[in-house]
Design a protein around this motif. Structure first.
Motif, PDB file in Angstrom:
ATOM      1  N   ARG A 183     -66.988  37.369 110.236  1.00 53.39           N
ATOM      2  CA  ARG A 183     -66.906  38.690 109.828  1.00 53.39           C
ATOM      3  C   ARG A 183     -65.814  39.253 110.866  1.00 53.39           C
ATOM      4  O   ARG A 183     -65.887  40.640 110.924  1.00 53.39           O
ATOM      5  N   LEU A 184     -65.211  38.672 111.729  1.00 52.20           N
ATOM      6  CA  LEU A 184     -64.593  39.065 112.718  1.00 52.20           C
ATOM      7  C   LEU A 184     -63.262  40.056 112.416  1.00 52.20           C
ATOM      8  O   LEU A 184     -62.473  39.544 111.493  1.00 52.20           O
ATOM      9  N   ASP A 185     -63.170  41.212 112.672  1.00 51.45           N
ATOM     10  CA  ASP A 185     -62.164  42.180 112.292  1.00 51.45           C
ATOM     11  C   ASP A 185     -60.834  41.745 113.241  1.00 51.45           C
ATOM     12  O   ASP A 185     -60.844  41.814 114.292  1.00 51.45           O
ATOM     13  N   ALA A 186     -59.647  41.119 112.492  1.00 57.21           N
ATOM     14  CA  ALA A 186     -58.656  40.379 113.403  1.00 57.21           C
ATOM     15  C   ALA A 186     -57.972  41.739 114.172  1.00 57.21           C
ATOM     16  O   ALA A 186     -57.194  41.400 115.256  1.00 57.21           O
ATOM     17  N   ASP A 187     -58.185  42.938 113.778  1.00 62.24           N
ATOM     18  CA  ASP A 187     -57.160  43.978 114.509  1.00 62.24           C
ATOM     19  C   ASP A 187     -58.089  44.551 115.789  1.00 62.24           C
ATOM     20  O   ASP A 187     -57.647  44.613 116.766  1.00 62.24           O
ATOM     21  N   SER A 188     -59.542  44.515 115.528  1.00 62.37           N
ATOM     22  CA  SER A 188     -60.136  45.193 116.562  1.00 62.37           C
ATOM     23  C   SER A 188     -61.081  44.063 117.419  1.00 62.37           C
ATOM     24  O   SER A 188     -61.464  44.232 118.475  1.00 62.37           O
ATOM     25  N   LEU A 189     -61.213  42.819 116.729  1.00 60.86           N
ATOM     26  CA  LEU A 189     -61.952  41.819 117.228  1.00 60.86           C
ATOM     27  C   LEU A 189     -63.416  41.948 117.422  1.00 60.86           C
ATOM     28  O   LEU A 189     -64.051  41.646 118.538  1.00 60.86           O
ATOM     29  N   LEU A 190     -63.928  43.051 116.611  1.00 66.82           N
ATOM     30  CA  LEU A 190     -65.156  43.361 116.792  1.00 66.82           C
ATOM     31  C   LEU A 190     -65.860  42.683 115.192  1.00 66.82           C
ATOM     32  O   LEU A 190     -65.176  42.562 114.281  1.00 66.82           O
ATOM     33  N   VAL A 191     -67.216  42.507 115.362  1.00 66.83           N
ATOM     34  CA  VAL A 191     -67.926  41.919 114.168  1.00 66.83           C
ATOM     35  C   VAL A 191     -69.000  42.805 113.944  1.00 66.83           C
ATOM     36  O   VAL A 191     -69.658  43.388 114.855  1.00 66.83           O
ATOM     37  N   ASN A 192     -69.012  43.791 112.663  1.00 60.37           N
ATOM     38  CA  ASN A 192     -69.795  44.909 112.512  1.00 60.37           C
ATOM     39  C   ASN A 192     -69.657  45.870 113.507  1.00 60.37           C
ATOM     40  O   ASN A 192     -70.865  46.400 113.798  1.00 60.37           O
TER      41      ASN A 192
ATOM     42  N   THR B  18     -69.541  38.920 121.779  1.00 55.35           N
ATOM     43  CA  THR B  18     -70.447  38.460 122.402  1.00 55.35           C
ATOM     44  C   THR B  18     -71.783  39.029 122.302  1.00 55.35           C
ATOM     45  O   THR B  18     -72.775  38.671 122.807  1.00 55.35           O
ATOM     46  N   TYR B  19     -71.755  40.323 121.600  1.00 54.43           N
ATOM     47  CA  TYR B  19     -73.021  40.768 121.242  1.00 54.43           C
ATOM     48  C   TYR B  19     -74.065  39.988 120.349  1.00 54.43           C
ATOM     49  O   TYR B  19     -75.360  39.684 121.320  1.00 54.43           O
ATOM     50  N   PRO B  20     -73.851  39.024 119.440  1.00 58.16           N
ATOM     51  CA  PRO B  20     -75.074  38.276 119.091  1.00 58.16           C
ATOM     52  C   PRO B  20     -75.475  37.320 119.972  1.00 58.16           C
ATOM     53  O   PRO B  20     -76.427  36.821 119.950  1.00 58.16           O
ATOM     54  N   VAL B  21     -74.405  36.603 121.131  1.00 58.59           N
ATOM     55  CA  VAL B  21     -74.818  35.915 122.051  1.00 58.59           C
ATOM     56  C   VAL B  21     -76.065  36.272 122.876  1.00 58.59           C
ATOM     57  O   VAL B  21     -76.804  35.813 123.209  1.00 58.59           O
TER      58      VAL B  21
ATOM     59  N   SER C 268     -66.450  27.512 124.606  1.00 56.76           N
ATOM     60  CA  SER C 268     -65.119  27.071 124.699  1.00 56.76           C
ATOM     61  C   SER C 268     -64.331  27.048 123.381  1.00 56.76           C
ATOM     62  O   SER C 268     -63.262  27.662 122.987  1.00 56.76           O
ATOM     63  N   GLN C 269     -64.914  26.006 122.488  1.00 58.15           N
ATOM     64  CA  GLN C 269     -64.347  25.921 121.145  1.00 58.15           C
ATOM     65  C   GLN C 269     -64.477  26.932 120.382  1.00 58.15           C
ATOM     66  O   GLN C 269     -63.700  27.189 119.620  1.00 58.15           O
ATOM     67  N   LEU C 270     -65.892  27.737 120.359  1.00 51.09           N
ATOM     68  CA  LEU C 270     -66.098  28.720 119.597  1.00 51.09           C
ATOM     69  C   LEU C 270     -65.067  29.989 120.139  1.00 51.09           C
ATOM     70  O   LEU C 270     -64.389  30.730 119.283  1.00 51.09           O
ATOM     71  N   SER C 271     -64.723  30.144 121.440  1.00 48.86           N
ATOM     72  CA  SER C 271     -63.663  31.036 121.718  1.00 48.86           C
ATOM     73  C   SER C 271     -62.304  30.799 121.311  1.00 48.86           C
ATOM     74  O   SER C 271     -61.644  31.681 120.870  1.00 48.86           O
ATOM     75  N   PHE C 272     -61.781  29.635 121.303  1.00 53.02           N
ATOM     76  CA  PHE C 272     -60.805  29.236 120.977  1.00 53.02           C
ATOM     77  C   PHE C 272     -60.588  29.702 119.438  1.00 53.02           C
ATOM     78  O   PHE C 272     -59.574  30.130 119.133  1.00 53.02           O
ATOM     79  N   GLU C 273     -61.576  29.109 118.657  1.00 52.54           N
ATOM     80  CA  GLU C 273     -61.409  29.457 117.108  1.00 52.54           C
ATOM     81  C   GLU C 273     -61.262  30.895 117.025  1.00 52.54           C
ATOM     82  O   GLU C 273     -60.639  31.521 116.149  1.00 52.54           O
ATOM     83  N   LYS C 274     -62.229  31.801 117.467  1.00 47.36           N
ATOM     84  CA  LYS C 274     -62.533  33.158 117.422  1.00 47.36           C
ATOM     85  C   LYS C 274     -61.372  33.907 117.816  1.00 47.36           C
ATOM     86  O   LYS C 274     -61.223  35.149 117.212  1.00 47.36           O
ATOM     87  N   HIS C 275     -60.591  33.364 118.645  1.00 44.72           N
ATOM     88  CA  HIS C 275     -59.441  34.203 119.241  1.00 44.72           C
ATOM     89  C   HIS C 275     -58.047  34.060 118.472  1.00 44.72           C
ATOM     90  O   HIS C 275     -57.139  34.593 118.896  1.00 44.72           O
ATOM     91  N   ALA C 276     -58.120  33.160 117.488  1.00 39.80           N
ATOM     92  CA  ALA C 276     -56.932  32.595 116.858  1.00 39.80           C
ATOM     93  C   ALA C 276     -56.049  33.726 116.611  1.00 39.80           C
ATOM     94  O   ALA C 276     -55.063  33.888 116.501  1.00 39.80           O
ATOM     95  N   PRO C 277     -56.823  35.004 115.785  1.00 36.40           N
ATOM     96  CA  PRO C 277     -55.970  36.080 115.320  1.00 36.40           C
ATOM     97  C   PRO C 277     -55.027  36.610 116.698  1.00 36.40           C
ATOM     98  O   PRO C 277     -53.972  37.118 116.210  1.00 36.40           O
TER      99      PRO C 277
END
Length: 175
Positions: A82-91, A96-99, A131-140
């Protein structure tokens, strides 16, 4: 009243039950005595299964540990869809909050595993996963960038290392 014995359960349900019992036993034992000296026999005994059953599921205690933790991280990663591509926030919260929430809920495990008495296998798998998760989530961000001067995988590995280091620092200061 009819009772169902373990032998009557479908194999995959029995396997899930054994794997869950092993994971719970492992986490309890790590909190009690650490990881380095923990044996497969102790884990199997705590889970009320045989060593043979343990080895039917996992090659060693490192594999069990990662399988137990990876399940939780996969759920966390799913929450990040549910990542917001503009703000890079989730909810409304950073990625990193859920981590950190997960680490807080499992602090005894991470205090051991990310310490000098932990497991380098665990740390390396955790770094690769993050690292893989970061790569995927920073695609926007990569899609919005006009020019990227640093290899994106380099950045993903850097961020994963920084996150693990920050978690260690946070744990050392009692969250």
């Amino acid at each position: 009243m009819n009772t169902i014995s373990t032998n009557d359960l479908p194999m995959d349900r029995r396997q899930r039950r054994s794997r869950a019992a092993l994971g719970e036993a492992l986490l309890a034992l790590i909190a009690e005595k650490g990881f380095a000296d923990l044996t497969v026999e102790e884990i199997a005994n705590r889970a009320n299964i045989t060593r043979r059953t343990f080895y039917a599921h996992f090659a060693n205690k490192h594999e069990l540990l990662w399988a137990t933790v990876e399940t939780v991280f996969d759920r966390l990663a799913d929450d990040l869809t549910r990542l917001d591509a503009d703000s890079l926030l989730v909810n409304g919260k950073p990625l990193t909050y859920p981590v950190f929430k997960h680490v807080e809920e499992n602090a005894p495990l991470y205090r051991v595993m990310l310490s000098e008495d932990g497991s380098i296998h665990f740390i390396l798998r955790l770094l690769a996963y993050l690292s893989q998760l970061s790569f995927e989530k920073h695609a926007p961000l990569r899609q919005m960038a006009r020019h990227i001067s640093v290899e994106p995988t380099f950045t993903a590995h850097f961020l994963a290392g920084a996150l693990v280091n920050l978690i260690v620092w946070w744990l050392e200061r009692d969250l």
